[in-house]
Write a protein that holds these residues in place. Structure first.
Motif, PDB file in Angstrom:
ATOM      1  N   ILE A   1       0.806  -1.289   0.235  1.00  0.00           N
ATOM      2  CA  ILE A   1       0.093  -0.150   0.178  1.00  0.00           C
ATOM      3  C   ILE A   1       0.871   1.249   0.077  1.00  0.00           C
ATOM      4  CG2 ILE A   1      -1.665   1.265   1.491  1.00  0.00           C
ATOM      5  CD1 ILE A   1      -2.767  -1.257   2.226  1.00  0.00           C
ATOM      6  N   SER A   2       1.770   1.118   0.969  1.00  0.00           N
ATOM      7  CA  SER A   2       3.000   2.359   0.993  1.00  0.00           C
ATOM      8  C   SER A   2       3.398   2.662  -0.427  1.00  0.00           C
ATOM      9  CB  SER A   2       3.705   2.261   2.027  1.00  0.00           C
ATOM     10  OG  SER A   2       4.880   3.124   1.874  1.00  0.00           O
TER      11      SER A   2
ATOM     12  N   GLU B   1       2.300   1.704  -3.549  1.00  0.00           N
ATOM     13  CA  GLU B   1       1.251   1.998  -4.390  1.00  0.00           C
ATOM     14  C   GLU B   1       1.006   3.745  -4.252  1.00  0.00           C
ATOM     15  OE1 GLU B   1       0.018   0.297  -6.995  1.00  0.00           O
ATOM     16  OE2 GLU B   1       1.501  -1.361  -6.482  1.00  0.00           O
ATOM     17  N   PHE B   2       0.773   4.034  -2.795  1.00  0.00           N
ATOM     18  CA  PHE B   2       0.452   5.499  -2.558  1.00  0.00           C
ATOM     19  C   PHE B   2       1.531   6.379  -3.157  1.00  0.00           C
ATOM     20  CE2 PHE B   2      -2.757   4.465   0.555  1.00  0.00           C
ATOM     21  CZ  PHE B   2      -3.798   5.397   0.198  1.00  0.00           C
ATOM     22  N   ASP B   3       2.920   5.856  -2.923  1.00  0.00           N
ATOM     23  CA  ASP B   3       4.048   6.482  -3.716  1.00  0.00           C
ATOM     24  C   ASP B   3       3.912   6.702  -4.871  1.00  0.00           C
ATOM     25  OD1 ASP B   3       5.083   7.094  -1.027  1.00  0.00           O
ATOM     26  OD2 ASP B   3       6.507   5.243  -1.365  1.00  0.00           O
TER      27      ASP B   3
ATOM     28  N   LEU C   1       1.121   9.146  -5.906  1.00  0.00           N
ATOM     29  CA  LEU C   1       1.314  10.561  -5.708  1.00  0.00           C
ATOM     30  C   LEU C   1       2.419  11.069  -6.819  1.00  0.00           C
ATOM     31  CD1 LEU C   1       1.540  13.332  -3.779  1.00  0.00           C
ATOM     32  CD2 LEU C   1       3.408  12.016  -2.613  1.00  0.00           C
TER      33      LEU C   1
END
Length: 89
Positions: free
Chosen positions: A22-23, A25-27, A30
Motif C-alpha cells: 500500500i505504501s 502504491e501510494f508513492d 502521488l
C-alpha cells in the motif's frame, strides 16, 4: 505483540506485506498525480499564451479593417470575427 524470539504469525507477516504494498502504491499514485498536475499547469500556461496571441491578431485585424474602410470611405462597422457571415445586415 509477538515475543522477540517467536516467529511472527501469518497475520502479522501478511499485514506487514500489505502495508509495504500500500505504501509503495501510494508513492506511485502521488508521483503520477504530481506528473498530471505539471501537465495540466503546462496546458493552462499554453492556453493563456494562445489567448495573448489571439488578442494581438484580433487587434491587427481590426486595425487593418478600419484602415481599409477609411480608404474606401465606408463607415467603420462593429467588430466581427473574420469569416463570420453578415446575414443580419
Amino acid at each position: 505483540m509477538a515475543q522477540p524470539d517467536e516467529d511472527p504469525s501469518f497475520f502479522e507477516r501478511e499485514r506487514e506485506r500489505f502495508t509495504r504494498e500500500i505504501s509503495t502504491e501510494f508513492d506511485e499514485l502521488l508521483s503520477s498525480t504530481n506528473g498530471l498536475n505539471r501537465k495540466l499547469e503546462e496546458v493552462v500556461t499554453m492556453t493563456k499564451e494562445y489567448a495573448t496571441i489571439a488578442e494581438l491578431w484580433s487587434s491587427f485585424y481590426q486595425l487593418m479593417r478600419s484602415a481599409g474602410q477609411e480608404e474606401t470611405g465606408e463607415e467603420p462597422q462593429t467588430a466581427s470575427a473574420p469569416g463570420a457571415s453578415a446575414s443580419h445586415q
